[in-house]
Design an enzyme around this catalytic site. Structure first.
Site, mmCIF file in Angstrom:
data_model
loop_
_atom_site.group_PDB
_atom_site.id
_atom_site.type_symbol
_atom_site.label_atom_id
_atom_site.label_comp_id
_atom_site.label_asym_id
_atom_site.label_seq_id
_atom_site.Cartn_x
_atom_site.Cartn_y
_atom_site.Cartn_z
ATOM 1 N N HIS A 29 -10.900 52.353 71.128
ATOM 2 C CA HIS A 29 -10.480 51.165 71.872
ATOM 3 C C HIS A 29 -8.977 50.997 71.783
ATOM 4 O O HIS A 29 -8.312 51.601 70.921
ATOM 5 C CB HIS A 29 -11.158 49.910 71.308
ATOM 6 C CG HIS A 29 -10.898 49.728 69.846
ATOM 7 N ND1 HIS A 29 -9.755 49.146 69.356
ATOM 8 C CD2 HIS A 29 -11.628 50.095 68.755
ATOM 9 C CE1 HIS A 29 -9.789 49.140 68.041
ATOM 10 N NE2 HIS A 29 -10.912 49.720 67.643
ATOM 11 N N HIS B 149 -8.201 45.575 69.441
ATOM 12 C CA HIS B 149 -7.684 45.097 68.164
ATOM 13 C C HIS B 149 -7.102 46.301 67.437
ATOM 14 O O HIS B 149 -7.238 47.430 67.902
ATOM 15 C CB HIS B 149 -8.780 44.441 67.309
ATOM 16 C CG HIS B 149 -9.837 45.401 66.843
ATOM 17 N ND1 HIS B 149 -10.829 45.878 67.670
ATOM 18 C CD2 HIS B 149 -10.048 45.996 65.635
ATOM 19 C CE1 HIS B 149 -11.618 46.699 66.998
ATOM 20 N NE2 HIS B 149 -11.157 46.801 65.764
#
Length: 276
Positions: A104, A115
């Site tokens: 991600h 994050h």
């Protein structure tokens, strides 16, 4: 050919929400099966390309997400924690390539479940002054170990982040971010077919081992809490840039391992939910 696969969860096909990726979430059991199916697609691609040894590291959260019985039999699984090298536990210079599955984008990006390692407790990170998250730090650590990253899968933001870091890495977008917890999803079979195909094609001509200059690097982390940054100053070699920013110098693999210690310190001082 020896292949190393690091598997995160937020970038897995079909997953968009905390309940998909955190133990106890209402869709977590489904999420861990989806995670296994993405990594199995990567394993099939590696086998098709001639891999003789495949190591899979469960790199998400508790690092106990993948069930050994759900994994393709051609691979060995590293499961559980603590791990000195965290998301890259078991990576060795003898590996021919790294595959990052389910990754991600970094903190601050408008990617699915974006994050950097610890939810909002980590606001920003830099490696030698360059903004970095899990993708860039994994790539830099692998490169410093002499192992190239061949393929990364995740949402389109994760793929763009990887391309910005190293355009030679093949990327597979399994979903397209609409917001931090919303995505336009590719059909599961289509996405996994693309993963398998991309891994097989990339490894058919294994990428060249990276050449890395033997100079110290600097890792800088800006925390939400000044208490974390202050406490880290008790670790030899850690300095502060300001009241919430800690930094250290060293080889990238050593910094990666040290950063794992920083996260354990931060976890002991804070009680923040992972995505908020």
């Amino acid at each position: 050919m020896r292949i190393y696969i690091s598997v995160d969860m937020e970038g897995v096909t079909g997953l968009v929400d905390v309940d998909d990726v955190q133990p106890g979430g209402r869709d977590y059991e489904r999420g861990r099966l989806m995670m296994a199916q993405d990594v199995n697609a990567a394993i099939r691609g590696a086998v098709a390309a001639g891999a003789t040894e495949i190591t899979v590291n469960d790199a998400h959260g508790p690092m106990r997400n993948l069930l050994s019985e759900s994994l393709h039999p051609a691979a060995r699984l590293i499961r559980g924690k603590p791990k000195q090298m965290g998301m890259l536990e078991g990576l060795a210079p003898e590996h021919d390539a790294v595959i990052c599955v389910g990754y991600h984008s970094r903190a601050g990006a408008l990617g699915v479940l974006s994050h950097s390692f610890m939810g909002h407790e980590i606001e920003d990170m830099w490696l030698d002054g360059r903004p970095v998250g899990e993708i860039g730090l994994a790539h830099a650590t692998a490169a410093a170990s002499g192992v190239p990253v061949a393929v990364l899968t995740g949402d389109d933001c994760a793929c763009a982040e990887m391309t910005e870091w190293d355009a030679s890495v093949t990327t597979v977008a399994v979903k397209y971010a609409r917001d931090r917890f919303t995505a336009d999803l590719r059909p599961s079979e289509e996405a996994r077919g693309e993963i398998e195909k991309a891994v097989a094609a990339s490894l058919s001509k294994p990428p060249k081992a990276p050449v890395v200059a033997a100079v110290p690097s600097t890792l800088t982390v800006r925390w939400q809490s000044a208490s974390v940054a202050s406490t880290l100053l008790g670790i030899p070699g850690v300095t502060s840039a300001d009241t919430r920013t800690a930094q250290a110098q060293g080889t990238v693999p050593n910094l990666y391992r040290l950063f794992g210690v920083w996260m354990r310190v931060a976890a002991s001082l804070t009680n923040q939910p992972p995505y908020c």
